[in-house]
Design a protein around this motif. Structure first.
Motif, PDB file in Angstrom:
ATOM      1  N   ASP A  29      -5.815  85.163  93.439  1.00  0.00           N
ATOM      2  CA  ASP A  29      -6.431  84.089  92.598  1.00  0.00           C
ATOM      3  C   ASP A  29      -8.193  84.425  91.840  1.00  0.00           C
ATOM      4  OD1 ASP A  29      -4.761  82.999  94.374  1.00  0.00           O
ATOM      5  OD2 ASP A  29      -6.212  83.111  96.185  1.00  0.00           O
ATOM      6  N   SER A  30      -7.911  85.494  91.567  1.00  0.00           N
ATOM      7  CA  SER A  30      -9.262  85.176  90.933  1.00  0.00           C
ATOM      8  C   SER A  30      -8.978  85.714  89.268  1.00  0.00           C
ATOM      9  CB  SER A  30     -10.072  86.678  91.559  1.00  0.00           C
ATOM     10  OG  SER A  30      -9.258  88.151  90.870  1.00  0.00           O
ATOM     11  N   GLY A  31      -7.662  86.105  89.142  1.00  0.00           N
ATOM     12  CA  GLY A  31      -7.572  86.757  88.032  1.00  0.00           C
ATOM     13  C   GLY A  31      -7.864  88.026  87.102  1.00  0.00           C
ATOM     14  N   ASN A  32      -8.445  89.030  88.193  1.00  0.00           N
ATOM     15  CA  ASN A  32      -8.805  90.468  88.446  1.00  0.00           C
ATOM     16  C   ASN A  32      -6.913  91.287  88.374  1.00  0.00           C
ATOM     17  OD1 ASN A  32     -11.785  89.849  87.788  1.00  0.00           O
ATOM     18  ND2 ASN A  32     -11.644  89.919  90.006  1.00  0.00           N
ATOM     19  N   VAL A  33      -7.395  92.408  88.006  1.00  0.00           N
ATOM     20  CA  VAL A  33      -6.698  93.133  87.877  1.00  0.00           C
ATOM     21  C   VAL A  33      -6.743  94.757  88.465  1.00  0.00           C
ATOM     22  CG1 VAL A  33      -4.260  94.495  87.184  1.00  0.00           C
ATOM     23  CG2 VAL A  33      -5.035  92.624  86.017  1.00  0.00           C
ATOM     24  N   HIS A  54      -5.811  86.057  79.935  1.00  0.00           N
ATOM     25  CA  HIS A  54      -5.542  85.465  80.647  1.00  0.00           C
ATOM     26  C   HIS A  54      -6.577  84.549  81.532  1.00  0.00           C
ATOM     27  CE1 HIS A  54      -3.328  84.892  84.521  1.00  0.00           C
ATOM     28  NE2 HIS A  54      -4.316  86.025  84.982  1.00  0.00           N
ATOM     29  N   THR A  55      -6.882  83.119  80.930  1.00  0.00           N
ATOM     30  CA  THR A  55      -7.474  82.639  81.642  1.00  0.00           C
ATOM     31  C   THR A  55      -6.722  81.211  82.966  1.00  0.00           C
ATOM     32  OG1 THR A  55      -8.749  83.059  79.808  1.00  0.00           O
ATOM     33  CG2 THR A  55      -9.308  80.657  81.086  1.00  0.00           C
ATOM     34  N   PRO A  56      -7.032  82.435  84.004  1.00  0.00           N
ATOM     35  CA  PRO A  56      -6.788  81.198  85.292  1.00  0.00           C
ATOM     36  C   PRO A  56      -7.472  80.454  85.858  1.00  0.00           C
ATOM     37  CG  PRO A  56      -7.463  83.507  86.566  1.00  0.00           C
ATOM     38  CD  PRO A  56      -7.314  83.332  85.093  1.00  0.00           C
ATOM     39  N   PHE A  57      -8.270  80.756  86.621  1.00  0.00           N
ATOM     40  CA  PHE A  57      -9.510  79.656  86.961  1.00  0.00           C
ATOM     41  C   PHE A  57     -10.867  80.127  85.878  1.00  0.00           C
ATOM     42  CE2 PHE A  57     -12.649  78.444  89.454  1.00  0.00           C
ATOM     43  CZ  PHE A  57     -12.952  76.414  89.893  1.00  0.00           C
ATOM     44  N   LEU A  58     -11.480  81.453  86.096  1.00  0.00           N
ATOM     45  CA  LEU A  58     -12.147  82.277  85.578  1.00  0.00           C
ATOM     46  C   LEU A  58     -12.285  82.678  84.401  1.00  0.00           C
ATOM     47  CD1 LEU A  58     -14.359  83.687  88.402  1.00  0.00           C
ATOM     48  CD2 LEU A  58     -14.788  81.405  87.269  1.00  0.00           C
ATOM     49  N   ASP A  59     -12.921  82.678  82.861  1.00  0.00           N
ATOM     50  CA  ASP A  59     -12.529  82.485  81.771  1.00  0.00           C
ATOM     51  C   ASP A  59     -12.703  84.733  81.709  1.00  0.00           C
ATOM     52  OD1 ASP A  59     -15.228  83.195  81.488  1.00  0.00           O
ATOM     53  OD2 ASP A  59     -14.766  81.639  80.397  1.00  0.00           O
ATOM     54  N   HIS A  60     -12.438  85.218  80.952  1.00  0.00           N
ATOM     55  CA  HIS A  60     -12.577  87.033  81.066  1.00  0.00           C
ATOM     56  C   HIS A  60     -14.602  86.980  81.291  1.00  0.00           C
ATOM     57  CE1 HIS A  60     -12.973  91.107  79.430  1.00  0.00           C
ATOM     58  NE2 HIS A  60     -11.949  90.728  80.308  1.00  0.00           N
ATOM     59  N   ALA A  61     -14.900  86.960  80.250  1.00  0.00           N
ATOM     60  CA  ALA A  61     -16.526  86.451  80.506  1.00  0.00           C
ATOM     61  C   ALA A  61     -16.828  86.722  82.264  1.00  0.00           C
ATOM     62  CB  ALA A  61     -16.999  85.821  79.222  1.00  0.00           C
ATOM     63  N   GLN A  62     -16.231  85.130  82.182  1.00  0.00           N
ATOM     64  CA  GLN A  62     -17.427  85.258  83.549  1.00  0.00           C
ATOM     65  C   GLN A  62     -16.388  85.741  84.954  1.00  0.00           C
ATOM     66  OE1 GLN A  62     -14.971  81.039  83.747  1.00  0.00           O
ATOM     67  NE2 GLN A  62     -17.126  80.261  84.234  1.00  0.00           N
ATOM     68  N   ARG A  63     -15.331  86.498  84.928  1.00  0.00           N
ATOM     69  CA  ARG A  63     -14.538  87.144  85.518  1.00  0.00           C
ATOM     70  C   ARG A  63     -15.849  88.553  85.213  1.00  0.00           C
ATOM     71  NH1 ARG A  63      -9.500  85.580  83.681  1.00  0.00           N
ATOM     72  NH2 ARG A  63      -9.640  87.190  82.716  1.00  0.00           N
ATOM     73  N   VAL A  64     -16.079  88.883  84.033  1.00  0.00           N
ATOM     74  CA  VAL A  64     -17.041  90.755  83.807  1.00  0.00           C
ATOM     75  C   VAL A  64     -18.694  90.175  84.714  1.00  0.00           C
ATOM     76  CG1 VAL A  64     -17.533  92.020  82.580  1.00  0.00           C
ATOM     77  CG2 VAL A  64     -15.832  91.284  81.972  1.00  0.00           C
ATOM     78  N   ASP A  65     -18.610  89.159  84.313  1.00  0.00           N
ATOM     79  CA  ASP A  65     -20.040  89.064  84.967  1.00  0.00           C
ATOM     80  C   ASP A  65     -20.104  89.356  86.481  1.00  0.00           C
ATOM     81  OD1 ASP A  65     -21.251  88.096  82.836  1.00  0.00           O
ATOM     82  OD2 ASP A  65     -21.336  86.221  83.550  1.00  0.00           O
ATOM     83  N   LEU A  66     -19.051  88.601  87.437  1.00  0.00           N
ATOM     84  CA  LEU A  66     -18.757  89.479  88.621  1.00  0.00           C
ATOM     85  C   LEU A  66     -18.740  90.503  89.300  1.00  0.00           C
ATOM     86  CD1 LEU A  66     -16.774  85.874  89.993  1.00  0.00           C
ATOM     87  CD2 LEU A  66     -18.731  86.578  90.217  1.00  0.00           C
ATOM     88  N   LEU A  67     -18.177  91.414  87.831  1.00  0.00           N
ATOM     89  CA  LEU A  67     -18.037  93.062  88.219  1.00  0.00           C
ATOM     90  C   LEU A  67     -19.123  93.449  88.124  1.00  0.00           C
ATOM     91  CD1 LEU A  67     -13.991  93.842  86.764  1.00  0.00           C
ATOM     92  CD2 LEU A  67     -15.091  92.946  88.693  1.00  0.00           C
ATOM     93  N   HIS A  68     -19.887  92.856  87.200  1.00  0.00           N
ATOM     94  CA  HIS A  68     -20.897  93.514  86.944  1.00  0.00           C
ATOM     95  C   HIS A  68     -21.743  93.194  87.957  1.00  0.00           C
ATOM     96  CE1 HIS A  68     -21.231  93.383  82.276  1.00  0.00           C
ATOM     97  NE2 HIS A  68     -20.911  94.997  82.260  1.00  0.00           N
ATOM     98  N   ASN A  69     -21.391  92.131  88.277  1.00  0.00           N
ATOM     99  CA  ASN A  69     -22.542  92.122  90.063  1.00  0.00           C
ATOM    100  C   ASN A  69     -22.026  92.600  90.836  1.00  0.00           C
ATOM    101  OD1 ASN A  69     -24.473  90.572  91.050  1.00  0.00           O
ATOM    102  ND2 ASN A  69     -22.939  88.995  92.792  1.00  0.00           N
ATOM    103  N   ALA A  70     -20.982  93.314  91.617  1.00  0.00           N
ATOM    104  CA  ALA A  70     -20.365  93.874  91.970  1.00  0.00           C
ATOM    105  C   ALA A  70     -20.664  95.797  91.985  1.00  0.00           C
ATOM    106  CB  ALA A  70     -19.122  93.829  92.275  1.00  0.00           C
ATOM    107  N   VAL A  71     -21.160  95.570  90.751  1.00  0.00           N
ATOM    108  CA  VAL A  71     -21.820  96.853  90.663  1.00  0.00           C
ATOM    109  C   VAL A  71     -23.329  97.346  91.041  1.00  0.00           C
ATOM    110  CG1 VAL A  71     -22.407  98.472  88.368  1.00  0.00           C
ATOM    111  CG2 VAL A  71     -20.642  97.437  88.063  1.00  0.00           C
ATOM    112  N   ARG A  72     -23.756  96.095  90.442  1.00  0.00           N
ATOM    113  CA  ARG A  72     -25.013  96.373  90.610  1.00  0.00           C
ATOM    114  C   ARG A  72     -25.552  96.139  92.683  1.00  0.00           C
ATOM    115  NH1 ARG A  72     -27.513  92.625  93.398  1.00  0.00           N
ATOM    116  NH2 ARG A  72     -26.436  90.791  93.682  1.00  0.00           N
ATOM    117  N   LEU A  73     -24.693  95.477  93.283  1.00  0.00           N
ATOM    118  CA  LEU A  73     -24.903  95.573  94.617  1.00  0.00           C
ATOM    119  C   LEU A  73     -23.655  96.797  95.494  1.00  0.00           C
ATOM    120  CD1 LEU A  73     -24.537  92.458  96.961  1.00  0.00           C
ATOM    121  CD2 LEU A  73     -22.540  93.239  96.947  1.00  0.00           C
ATOM    122  N   ALA A  74     -23.340  97.650  94.619  1.00  0.00           N
ATOM    123  CA  ALA A  74     -22.966  98.748  95.038  1.00  0.00           C
ATOM    124  C   ALA A  74     -23.281 100.015  94.573  1.00  0.00           C
ATOM    125  CB  ALA A  74     -21.749  99.526  94.585  1.00  0.00           C
TER     126      ALA A  74
END
Ligand SMILES: Nc1ncnc2c1ncn2[C@@H]1O[C@H](COP(=O)(O)OP(=O)(O)O)[C@@H](O)[C@H]1O
Ligand SMILES: [Mg+2]
Length: 265
Positions: A29-33, A54-74
């Motif tokens: 659902d996230s659009g991530n691969v 590919h823009t299912p719900f969040l666009d690519h820039a928003q998905r990248v932002d979430l991945l950056h947040n995941a990096v911050r968390l880890a």
């Protein structure tokens, strides 16, 4: 092994050259691969934001932002139940997050399979109570660590739980929506599985803080453990799930301390 940290290739081409792709998660659902990749005899989980078009719900820039947040968390929090982040490689489709592969089955399954006794959800629910409690202790332990540092949970549900039914190890994955502090609900219905969500996660403008996370912890215990909850543990969980945040434990560490105390009884 994971150098260079930069490639202009799409993730799949790059990973194909580095090792062997043995799993693909491209219908999220996230659009991530994401990919399971074997490199030099080790297995890794590589998460990407997927194709930029590919823009299912969040666009690519928003998905990248979430991945950056995941990096911050880890990079901020390390725990044996959190698969370690080994590298971040910039690719033609944005960052590729290289985590250790966590063995096991996802506890969350599609709604239609939730009543099936053969599903990982039901097999997890019907574990021996000491094993189930040990798994819940792990979830509490991770949230004590994150909560102690001020993090507020977001989109935590059973799809964040990978359980190895052989070794009985639990891993927590996909905590990409966790935030470093309180925030306002700007969406109305926020991301998440309604089974785990607090009332304020449905109200635009509401405060989302660790009391919201406490509710989610309580629901986690209720969903998997309701038949076994009695005595002090039941009281802790009932308080955590109070509809009014002011009536719940005030923070994740407070909830975790109450949980541990009740566990010792
Ligand atoms: N570290 C890991 N090891 C093995 N499998 C994983 C790992 N992290 C995630 N997965 C699997 O990949 C799927 C997608 O990953 P997830 O982080 O949930 O991505 P998304 O943001 O697309 O939901 C998960 O449902 C799980 O089955
Ligand atoms: Mg997910």
């Amino acid at each position: 092994m994971w150098t260079p940290a930069l490639t202009d290739e799409p993730p799949e081409n790059h990973l194909d050259r580095l090792g062997t792709i043995f799993a693909r998660f491209d219908r999220q659902d996230s659009g991530n691969v994401s990919y399971g990749v074997a490199v030099g005899g080790e297995r890794y989980f590589v998460k990407t934001a997927g194709h930029p078009d590919h823009t299912p719900f969040l666009d690519h820039a928003q998905r990248v932002d979430l991945l950056h947040n995941a990096v911050r968390l880890a990079r901020t929090h390390r725990h044996p139940a959190l698969p370690a982040l080994r590298a971040v490689i910039d690719s033609a489709h944005g960052p590729m997050l290289v985590y250790d592969w966590a063995a096991g089955e996802l506890v969350g399954v599609p709604r239609g399979q939730r009543d099936d006794p053969a599903s990982s959800f039901q097999r997890f629910r019907s574990l021996r109570s000491d094993r189930l409690l040990a798994a819940l202790d792990t979830i509490v332990d991770v949230h004590d660590l994150l909560g102690g540092a001020g993090e507020v949970a977001g989109d935590f549900y059973d799809g964040c739980l990978l359980y190895d039914f052989t070794t009985h190890r639990l891993s927590l994955i996909d905590l990409d929506h966790y935030r470093p502090g309180p925030s306002r609900n700007e969406m109305g219905r926020m991301f998440g599985s309604s089974r785990f969500m607090a009332p304020e996660e449905f109200i635009r403008g509401a405060l989302i803080d660790q009391r919201t996370s406490v509710f989610t912890m309580g629901r986690t215990a209720q969903i998997f453990f309701s038949e076994h909850l009695r005595g002090p543990l039941r009281e802790v969980v009932t308080r955590a799930c109070h509809p009014d945040p002011a009536e719940r434990h005030n923070s994740l560490p407070e909830f975790c301390a109450a949980w541990r105390k009740a566990r010792r009884n």
